[in-house]
Design an enzyme around this catalytic site. Structure first.
Site, PDB file in Angstrom:
ATOM      1  N   GLY A  39       0.790  -1.243   0.000  1.00 34.85           N
ATOM      2  CA  GLY A  39       0.000   0.000   0.000  1.00 34.85           C
ATOM      3  C   GLY A  39       0.814   1.281   0.000  1.00 34.85           C
ATOM      4  O   GLY A  39       0.273   2.364  -0.197  1.00 34.85           O
ATOM      5  N   LEU A 321       0.729  13.028  -5.895  1.00 36.54           N
ATOM      6  CA  LEU A 321      -0.619  12.702  -5.439  1.00 36.54           C
ATOM      7  C   LEU A 321      -0.921  11.245  -5.768  1.00 36.54           C
ATOM      8  O   LEU A 321      -0.513  10.733  -6.823  1.00 36.54           O
ATOM      9  CB  LEU A 321      -1.647  13.590  -6.142  1.00 36.54           C
ATOM     10  N   HIS A 446     -31.555  20.091  -5.298  1.00 36.29           N
ATOM     11  CA  HIS A 446     -31.726  21.091  -4.231  1.00 36.29           C
ATOM     12  C   HIS A 446     -32.237  20.395  -2.978  1.00 36.29           C
ATOM     13  O   HIS A 446     -33.113  19.546  -3.071  1.00 36.29           O
ATOM     14  CB  HIS A 446     -32.727  22.151  -4.678  1.00 36.29           C
TER      15      HIS A 446
HETATM   16  C1  LIG Z   1       1.023  12.553   5.366  1.00 35.06           C
HETATM   17  C2  LIG Z   1       0.716  12.417   3.908  1.00 35.06           C
HETATM   18  C3  LIG Z   1      -0.580  12.635   3.464  1.00 35.06           C
HETATM   19  C4  LIG Z   1      -0.893  12.489   2.129  1.00 35.06           C
HETATM   20  N1  LIG Z   1      -2.174  12.704   1.736  1.00 35.06           N
HETATM   21  C5  LIG Z   1      -2.506  12.564   0.451  1.00 35.06           C
HETATM   22  C6  LIG Z   1      -3.843  12.731   0.023  1.00 35.06           C
HETATM   23  O1  LIG Z   1      -4.736  13.002   0.826  1.00 35.06           O
HETATM   24  N2  LIG Z   1      -4.135  12.560  -1.286  1.00 35.06           N
HETATM   25  C7  LIG Z   1      -3.165  12.258  -2.197  1.00 35.06           C
HETATM   26  O2  LIG Z   1      -3.479  12.129  -3.382  1.00 35.06           O
HETATM   27  N3  LIG Z   1      -1.880  12.088  -1.840  1.00 35.06           N
HETATM   28  C8  LIG Z   1      -1.535  12.233  -0.536  1.00 35.06           C
HETATM   29  N4  LIG Z   1      -0.238  12.020  -0.154  1.00 35.06           N
HETATM   30  C9  LIG Z   1       0.749  11.677  -1.194  1.00 35.06           C
HETATM   31  C10 LIG Z   1       0.623  10.202  -1.581  1.00 35.06           C
HETATM   32  O3  LIG Z   1       0.808   9.413  -0.439  1.00 35.06           O
HETATM   33  C11 LIG Z   1       1.655   9.863  -2.649  1.00 35.06           C
HETATM   34  O4  LIG Z   1       1.517  10.733  -3.739  1.00 35.06           O
HETATM   35  C12 LIG Z   1       1.471   8.433  -3.150  1.00 35.06           C
HETATM   36  O5  LIG Z   1       1.586   7.503  -2.099  1.00 35.06           O
HETATM   37  C13 LIG Z   1       2.506   8.091  -4.236  1.00 35.06           C
HETATM   38  O6  LIG Z   1       2.287   6.807  -4.662  1.00 35.06           O
HETATM   39  P1  LIG Z   1       3.461   5.912  -5.288  1.00 35.06           P
HETATM   40  O7  LIG Z   1       2.800   4.633  -5.671  1.00 35.06           O
HETATM   41  O8  LIG Z   1       4.171   6.675  -6.316  1.00 35.06           O
HETATM   42  O9  LIG Z   1       4.505   5.668  -4.111  1.00 35.06           O
HETATM   43  P2  LIG Z   1       4.417   5.244  -2.582  1.00 35.06           P
HETATM   44  O10 LIG Z   1       3.033   5.280  -2.074  1.00 35.06           O
HETATM   45  O11 LIG Z   1       5.427   6.064  -1.884  1.00 35.06           O
HETATM   46  O12 LIG Z   1       4.852   3.728  -2.584  1.00 35.06           O
HETATM   47  C14 LIG Z   1       6.129   3.324  -2.936  1.00 35.06           C
HETATM   48  C15 LIG Z   1       6.379   1.930  -2.395  1.00 35.06           C
HETATM   49  O13 LIG Z   1       7.562   1.431  -2.971  1.00 35.06           O
HETATM   50  C16 LIG Z   1       8.273   0.698  -1.991  1.00 35.06           C
HETATM   51  N5  LIG Z   1       9.676   0.646  -2.407  1.00 35.06           N
HETATM   52  C17 LIG Z   1      10.519   1.682  -2.603  1.00 35.06           C
HETATM   53  N6  LIG Z   1      11.712   1.260  -3.054  1.00 35.06           N
HETATM   54  C18 LIG Z   1      11.628  -0.081  -3.144  1.00 35.06           C
HETATM   55  C19 LIG Z   1      12.520  -1.098  -3.568  1.00 35.06           C
HETATM   56  N7  LIG Z   1      13.746  -0.807  -4.028  1.00 35.06           N
HETATM   57  N8  LIG Z   1      12.098  -2.370  -3.516  1.00 35.06           N
HETATM   58  C20 LIG Z   1      10.863  -2.698  -3.067  1.00 35.06           C
HETATM   59  N9  LIG Z   1       9.978  -1.781  -2.673  1.00 35.06           N
HETATM   60  C21 LIG Z   1      10.339  -0.484  -2.725  1.00 35.06           C
HETATM   61  C22 LIG Z   1       8.032   1.492  -0.725  1.00 35.06           C
HETATM   62  O14 LIG Z   1       8.273   0.686   0.418  1.00 35.06           O
HETATM   63  C23 LIG Z   1       6.568   1.876  -0.892  1.00 35.06           C
HETATM   64  O15 LIG Z   1       5.728   0.887  -0.332  1.00 35.06           O
HETATM   65  C24 LIG Z   1       0.107  12.135   1.189  1.00 35.06           C
HETATM   66  C25 LIG Z   1       1.411  11.893   1.626  1.00 35.06           C
HETATM   67  C26 LIG Z   1       1.715  12.025   2.966  1.00 35.06           C
HETATM   68  C27 LIG Z   1       3.108  11.760   3.420  1.00 35.06           C
END
Ligand SMILES: Cc1cc2nc3c(=O)[nH]c(=O)nc-3n(C[C@H](O)[C@H](O)[C@H](O)COP(=O)(O)OP(=O)(O)OC[C@H]3O[C@@H](n4cnc5c(N)ncnc54)[C@H](O)[C@@H]3O)c2cc1C
Length: 467
Positions: A39, A321, A446
Site C-alpha cells: 500500500g 498525489l 436542491h
Molecule cells: C502525510 C501524507 C498525506 C498524504 N495525503 C494525500 C492525500 O490526501 N491525497 C493524495 O493524493 N496524496 C496524498 N499524499 C501523497 C501520496 O501518499 C503519494 O503521492 C502516493 O503515495 C505516491 O504513490 P506511489 O505509488 O508513487 O509511491 P508510494 O506510495 O510512496 O509507494 C512506494 C512503495 O515502494 C516501496 N519501495 C521503494 N523502493 C523499493 C525497492 N527498491 N524495492 C521494493 N519496494 C520499494 C516502498 O516501500 C513503498 O511501499 C500524502 C502523503 C503524505 C506523506
C-alpha cells in the site's frame, strides 16, 4: 522465456494499481515490496492515516463546539488519544488487507524484499534474511514513490522533531506545535493537532500558504485557519532547532535575512515536501537517467532511458498525489498491452482535507495571467447557498474560471465543506471540454452545496440567481 510479463517495484497506489490493471489485461505480474505491508506511503503513512485522524479530530471538535447549537447536548468531550490512534490503525489495516486481497484475486505474485534493477528484464530481490534472488521479466515498472524532504541541520527523531510519519503517531497532544511548511500536509496535520488542543504556529518560507494553489483561495483559507487559531509566520525560515532543553527552541529568521527570533515548542513538524525515493534501485548502474531533481526521467509513454523499464508516481515528475500515481499505473499497463494509455495532466484535482476543505482542478488565475489567456471569473459564496445556511457551515466560496473567447472551463477552485467531493463534477466537465454554460444549465439537486458550483458557473455569465 522470462517468468513474468511485468514486475512492478513498489506497491503504493501507483504500483499496486498498475499491477492490477496489467493482470486484468492478461499479463503475468509480480510486485516487489520492501515494507512489511503493501500500500506504500498512501495507505501506511500518508493519505489514509491522515484522513482517519482528520475525521476523528473533526468529530471531537464538532462535539465540543457545534453540537450544542444544533440542540444536541453532550457533556464536554474527552480525548482518548490511544483509542483515536487505534481507530486510525484499524483504517490502515482494513485498506492494507484490501490490497492483499486484490493481489490474490488478480493472481499477482507478491515478492518481499528490496528490488534492484540489473538491466533490461532482470530484477534482483533481497529479502530481510539477506538472501537475493533474480527474477526475469519482459517489463519493469518503477513505482518506488517518495520520502520526506529533510532540512539541513535539523535532525528528525520522530519523537519531538517529527516528519509527517511521526506526526501521525504522537503519544500526547503537544501544548505547542511548530509546523515548518504551509503546504497541504503541514496544514492537514496542523489541523489535527490544533483540534485536539495544540497551539499551532506555521512557519513558511514564501509569503503565502499553499504554494501553487489559486492565490485568492489561499488568502481566504489562511484567514479561516487564523480564525480557527492557527498562527502563521510567512516569509520566514527555520534555521535550526535547539533540542537540548525540555522544550525545543526553533530559530526563525525572515526569509530575506535579518534578526532571528526563538519560538518554543514541544514538537516541531518538518513538512517541507517530499523527494523521489530511488535508493538501492541500482538506477545509475543500470543506465536509467534521472532529471536534475532526482526524479526518474521518462518520456510521454513512461519509458525510462533503459529498454523495458518504465516509471510512474512520486518517483517521476508531476504532482505527488496518489490519484496521479494510480492513473499513471493504469496508463502504463495499458501501453504495455498495446493500448493507448494516457493521463490528462490538465485535469488532476488537488484537495486539502481540512475543515473547510480546499479543492481545485485546472488552472489558477495566476497561471492564466502568466500564460496570457483572457478569462472570465464566476464566484459564488456558500453564505448564499441554502443548504450551507441551514447547516450553518457557510465558510468559503466557489470560483469558476472560463476562457473569455469560448466559455470553456479552465479551472475550478472551491473552499468549503465537502469541496473534495464536489470538485469532481468540474473535473468531468473539463475532461469533456465543457463550458461554464454547460455547468450552469445542468440541473443540480436542491438543496445541495453543489448548487454553489452551478451558481458560480452562472456568475461567469453574470446571471447568478441567489446573489
Ligand atoms: C502525510 C501524507 C498525506 C498524504 N495525503 C494525500 C492525500 O490526501 N491525497 C493524495 O493524493 N496524496 C496524498 N499524499 C501523497 C501520496 O501518499 C503519494 O503521492 C502516493 O503515495 C505516491 O504513490 P506511489 O505509488 O508513487 O509511491 P508510494 O506510495 O510512496 O509507494 C512506494 C512503495 O515502494 C516501496 N519501495 C521503494 N523502493 C523499493 C525497492 N527498491 N524495492 C521494493 N519496494 C520499494 C516502498 O516501500 C513503498 O511501499 C500524502 C502523503 C503524505 C506523506
Amino acid at each position: 522465456m522470462p517468468t513474468y510479463d511485468l514486475i512492478v517495484i513498489g506497491t503504493g497506489p501507483g504500483g499496486y494499481v498498475c499491477a492490477v490493471r496489467a493482470a486484468q489485461l492478461g499479463m503475468k505480474v509480480a510486485v516487489i515490496e520492501k515494507n512489511p505491508t503493501l500500500g506504500g506511503t498512501c495507505l501506511n503513512v500518508g493519505c489514509m492515516p491522515s484522513k482517519a485522524l482528520l475525521h476523528a479530530s473533526e468529530m471531537f471538535e464538532e462535539a465540543g463546539h457545534s453540537f450544542a447549537k444544533m440542540g444536541v447536548s453532550v457533556s464536554g468531550p474527552k480525548l482518548d488519544l490511544p483509542a483515536m490512534m487505534k481507530f486510525k490503525q484499524e483504517g490502515i489495516d482494513g485498506n492494507v488487507k484490501g490490497v492483499d486481497f486484490l493481489m490474490k484475486k488478480n493472481k499477482i505474485d507478491v515478492v518481499r524484499g528490496v528490488g534492484r534493477i540489473l538491466g533490461t528484464g532482470k530484477v534482483q530481490v533481497t529479502g530481510t534474511d539477506g538472501k537475493a534472488q533474480t527474477l526475469e521479466t519482459k517489463n519493469i515498472v518503477i513505482a518506488t514513490g517518495s520520502d520526506i524532504a529533510r532540512l539541513k541541520g535539523i535532525e528528525i527523531d520522530e519523537k519531538r522533531i517529527v516528519s509527517s510519519t511521526g506526526a501521525l503517531s504522537l503519544e500526547k497532544v503537544p501544548q505547542k506545535l511548530l509546523v515548518i511548511g504551509a503546504g497541504v500536509i503541514g496544514l492537514e496535520l496542523g489541523s489535527v493537532w490544533r483540534r485536539l488542543g495544540a497551539e499551532v504556529t506555521v512557519v513558511e518560507f514564501l509569503d503565502r500558504i499553499l504554494p501553487g494553489m489559486d492565490g485568492e483561495i489561499a488568502r481566504q483559507f489562511q484567514r479561516i485557519l487564523e480564525k480557527q487559531g492557527f498562527a502563521f509566520k510567512l516569509g520566514s525560515k527555520v534555521t535550526g532547532v535547539e533540542a537540548s532543553g525540555k522544550k525545543l527552541a526553533a530559530k526563525v529568521e525572515p526569509a530575506a535575512g535579518g534578526a532571528a527570533e526563538s519560538i518554543e515548542a514541544e514538537v516541531v513538524l518538518v513538512c517541507i515536501g517530499r523527494v523521489p525515493y530511488t535508493e538501492g534501485l541500482g538506477l545509475k548502474e543500470a543506465g536509467v537517467a534521472m532529471d536534475n531533481r532526482g526524479r526518474v526521467q521518462i518520456d510521454a509513454h513512461f519509458a525510462t532511458t533503459v529498454k523495458g523499464v518504465y516509471a510512474i508516481g512520486d518517483a517521476v515528475a508531476g504532482p505527488m498525489l496518489a490519484h496521479k500515481a494510480e492513473d499513471e499505473g493504469v496508463a502504463v499497463a495499458e501501453i504495455l498491452a498495446g493500448q493507448a494509455g494516457h493521463v490528462n495532466y490538465d485535469v488532476i484535482p488537488g484537495v486539502v482535507y481540512t475543515t473547510p476543505e480546499v479543492a481545485s482542478v485546472g488552472k489558477t488565475e495566476e497561471e492564466l495571467k502568466q500564460a496570457g489567456v483572457a478569462y472570465t471569473v464566476g464566484k459564488f459564496p456558500f453564505t448564499a447557498n441554502g443548504r450551507s445556511k441551514v447547516n450553518q457551515t457557510t465558510d468559503g466560496f466557489v470560483k469558476v474560471l472560463a476562457d473569455a473567447k469560448n466559455d470553456r472551463v479552465l479551472g475550478v477552485h472551491i473552499i468549503g465543506r465537502e469541496a473534495g467531493e464536489m470538485i469532481h463534477e468540474a473535473a468531468v466537465l473539463m475532461e469533456f471540454g465543457g463550458a461554464a454554460e454547460d455547468l450552469a444549465r445542468t440541473c443540480h439537486a436542491h438543496p445541495t452545496r453543489s448548487e454553489a458550483i452551478k451558481e458560480a458557473a452562472l456568475a461567469v455569465g453574470k446571471r447568478a440567481i441567489h446573489m
